[in-house]
Design an enzyme around this catalytic site. Sequence first.
Site, PDB file in Angstrom:
ATOM      1  N   THR A 122       0.827  -1.216   0.000  1.00  0.00           N
ATOM      2  CA  THR A 122       0.000   0.000   0.000  1.00  0.00           C
ATOM      3  C   THR A 122       0.859   1.264   0.000  1.00  0.00           C
ATOM      4  O   THR A 122       2.058   1.218   0.208  1.00  0.00           O
ATOM      5  CB  THR A 122      -0.926   0.018   1.226  1.00  0.00           C
ATOM      6  OG1 THR A 122      -0.137  -0.250   2.386  1.00  0.00           O
ATOM      7  CG2 THR A 122      -2.002  -1.009   1.104  1.00  0.00           C
ATOM      8  N   SER A 147       1.261   8.627   4.909  1.00  0.00           N
ATOM      9  CA  SER A 147       0.642   8.546   3.600  1.00  0.00           C
ATOM     10  C   SER A 147       1.734   8.919   2.616  1.00  0.00           C
ATOM     11  O   SER A 147       2.261  10.011   2.661  1.00  0.00           O
ATOM     12  CB  SER A 147      -0.525   9.530   3.521  1.00  0.00           C
ATOM     13  OG  SER A 147      -0.962   9.613   2.199  1.00  0.00           O
ATOM     14  N   ARG A 148       2.109   7.969   1.759  1.00  0.00           N
ATOM     15  CA  ARG A 148       3.291   8.206   0.940  1.00  0.00           C
ATOM     16  C   ARG A 148       3.010   9.103  -0.255  1.00  0.00           C
ATOM     17  O   ARG A 148       3.906   9.750  -0.758  1.00  0.00           O
ATOM     18  CB  ARG A 148       3.866   6.884   0.453  1.00  0.00           C
ATOM     19  CG  ARG A 148       4.466   6.105   1.591  1.00  0.00           C
ATOM     20  CD  ARG A 148       5.116   4.821   1.130  1.00  0.00           C
ATOM     21  NE  ARG A 148       5.206   3.916   2.261  1.00  0.00           N
ATOM     22  CZ  ARG A 148       4.844   2.657   2.246  1.00  0.00           C
ATOM     23  NH1 ARG A 148       4.355   2.135   1.137  1.00  0.00           N
ATOM     24  NH2 ARG A 148       4.951   1.919   3.304  1.00  0.00           N
ATOM     25  N   VAL A 149       1.765   9.107  -0.743  1.00  0.00           N
ATOM     26  CA  VAL A 149       1.501   9.914  -1.936  1.00  0.00           C
ATOM     27  C   VAL A 149       0.426  10.969  -1.730  1.00  0.00           C
ATOM     28  O   VAL A 149       0.306  11.890  -2.511  1.00  0.00           O
ATOM     29  CB  VAL A 149       1.095   9.026  -3.137  1.00  0.00           C
ATOM     30  CG1 VAL A 149       2.233   8.126  -3.540  1.00  0.00           C
ATOM     31  CG2 VAL A 149      -0.152   8.246  -2.838  1.00  0.00           C
TER      32      VAL A 149
END
Lengths: 510, 209
Positions: free
Chosen positions: A338, A364-366
């Site tokens: 994810t 949250s990476r993006v």
Amino acid sequence: MKFSADEIASVIQQEILQYESEIDVREVGTVLEVGDGIARVHGLTGVAAGEMVEFPGGIIGLAFNLEENSVGTIILGDYLKINEGDQVKALKQLLSVPVGKEVIGRVIDPLGNPLDGKGPINATKRRPVEVIAAGVAERQPVSEPLQTGIKAVDAMTPIGRGQRELIIGDRKTGKTAIAIDAIMNQKDSGVKCFYVAVGQKDSSVAGVIKILQESGALEYTTVIVSGASSPAPLQYIAPYSGTAMAEEFMWNGEHCLVVYDDLSKQAVAYRELSLLMRRPPGREAYPGDVFYCHSRLLERSVKLSKELGGGSITSLPIIETLEGEVSAYIPTNVISITDGQIYLQPDLFFKGVRPAMNAGISVSRVGGAAQVRAMRNVAGGLRLDLASFRELEAFAQLGTDLDAATQSKLDRGYRMVELLKQKQYKPLNVVDQVIVIYLGTNGFLDQVPVGDVQRWEAEFLSFLHDKRKDVWNLVNQHKADSAAMKGSHETVKAVRDAATEFNKSFKASS
Amino acid sequence: MTMDPKTELPTVFDSEQQHIGNVYAKALIGVGQARGKLESLLEELHSLVVDVLPKVQNLRSVLESPRISLPAKSAVLDKAFRAKASPEFLNFLKLLCHKHRFDCVDAIDRAAKKLFNEMRNRDEAVLITAFEVDDEIRQRVRQQLEKMLQKEVEVRSEVDEAIVGGFIVKVGDTVFDGSLVNQLQQVRRVAVEKTNLEIRKSIDRFVTP
């Protein structure tokens, strides 16, 4: 009301007149053994992996294992009605489900059969359950926000359309609540929602359906149910069929939110099937391809390129951990697949911090790229501040004397924690979120006693909506500006003025 | 693969036994080829399975029993088959007893037949009809099948009154079903589906208030 037999007879008569007989060519096999949702079949020499087969009585199966002398099939239906020696027919097609607007607002099983007693689903289109996800050329980076309506999530781990954000935590830590709130908050956004319940108690699913219905969220939501009592094959395919239904909207340029509740149970169902099929067990007895089982599913959450309509599927997979063990096999797999995770902790939950999100390890990476600009300006450092506050709080418990600067940092932290608390089923508009978080981080609550923070928030928001709607409208208008709520932008001044005005009238409870 | 009706026991089919059967069948065919009497060897095997074993019940239990010693089994085989069977076949049976694999003899027969058919580019077909058919029809079916499958086909016919009319041809796992019973079922399915659809489209047409 009476059915007229003559009309029905005339339809049947026409059918008989039009019927053209053709020699029915089919490939068959014989059931060798059956049980636990699987059957081993002799024959079917030309069958392909994943092809549908039909047992007597119309029960559908899937070719799962192609072996030298037999074919292992998983049975999507009542396997107790199948007997040894029964004839099995290859159907020469892949498993598909009904899709389109007809499934919206319905409660269905993973094969698209209705479970809500509202009559048959008259969908004209079908889509295959298993497809290969869109390739690199068909995608674009995540750019639009998907508002969950939860302050802690939207501020610290923002989710973009097309993102996969894992919700992970022990049992009873509010995982489903976050997903349901996110679904409720899509009310006016036009996002279609799909709630896939895998291996859950039917009573909890019934509870979720009731809440969705009462809040009006079922109007744009499809619930795909494969409860704890359904056979493992149905639990295994449920997430794929939910995604197939969402893909129909995505390819038509619309946006979807899919919640997989939860993938650890799906992995258990897949393990059951694999072990029954005698595939070699690996770590924790899961088969070697359990990673692929989840990665090919979550890869189908996509933000499509502009040329393809720009539709998206955002997914919120849920994983249940045991005793906070995130380094178990399935949690580590899904974490690595994810684009970030929301980590929920039981100790926070019991302290009353709800949603019980651990700001330190939730990421949250993006999503940051997709976050509303005003929110990004306001909440930029919030996650790290909160994490450092937790450290400081632990240190302060030692009872040492603290200097004034540290003490004020602690006070601010306590109030921010209070401010980020949010009741279940009460999603908040992003403008409201921006304004209260701005005020919290800029010291407008420092004089409010910690116990009054939630009351202050509620009263301030009603004050804002009733008396200073102009301020709210101004922020709403400028929320996408890169300078909004930053420096000396006009929104900053308006919000500060409104808060000062409100603070004069706010009375702390003694 | 089509099994002989007399040895066909689909409900007790054992894929593991079939696996062993394939190995022994391959070996037997190898021997047959080396000695140049492949067909007679396979005939001997088939007649053992079809003609002898079902009639002489005790023979099978004696040869399969683990409690009877190998010399005793050899003596039985010698007595029973020395006069008629070829030495290679007798050896083969003794080997089966020695390896405790006599229970696989049916599977070996099936596998040998299949392998032999494959070697000769031949296939077996079963023609199922509601009534007895004459040779001419069988020949026509055979010619059609040979044209379609591009291989030699051996047609065996069976009678099954349950199919009412028409015929069914089975070749391997493929079934060509032109039986009346199947057509009736299909008409029924289509009619139910269509009626369902029509009712859904306009319920008023079918309802008298």
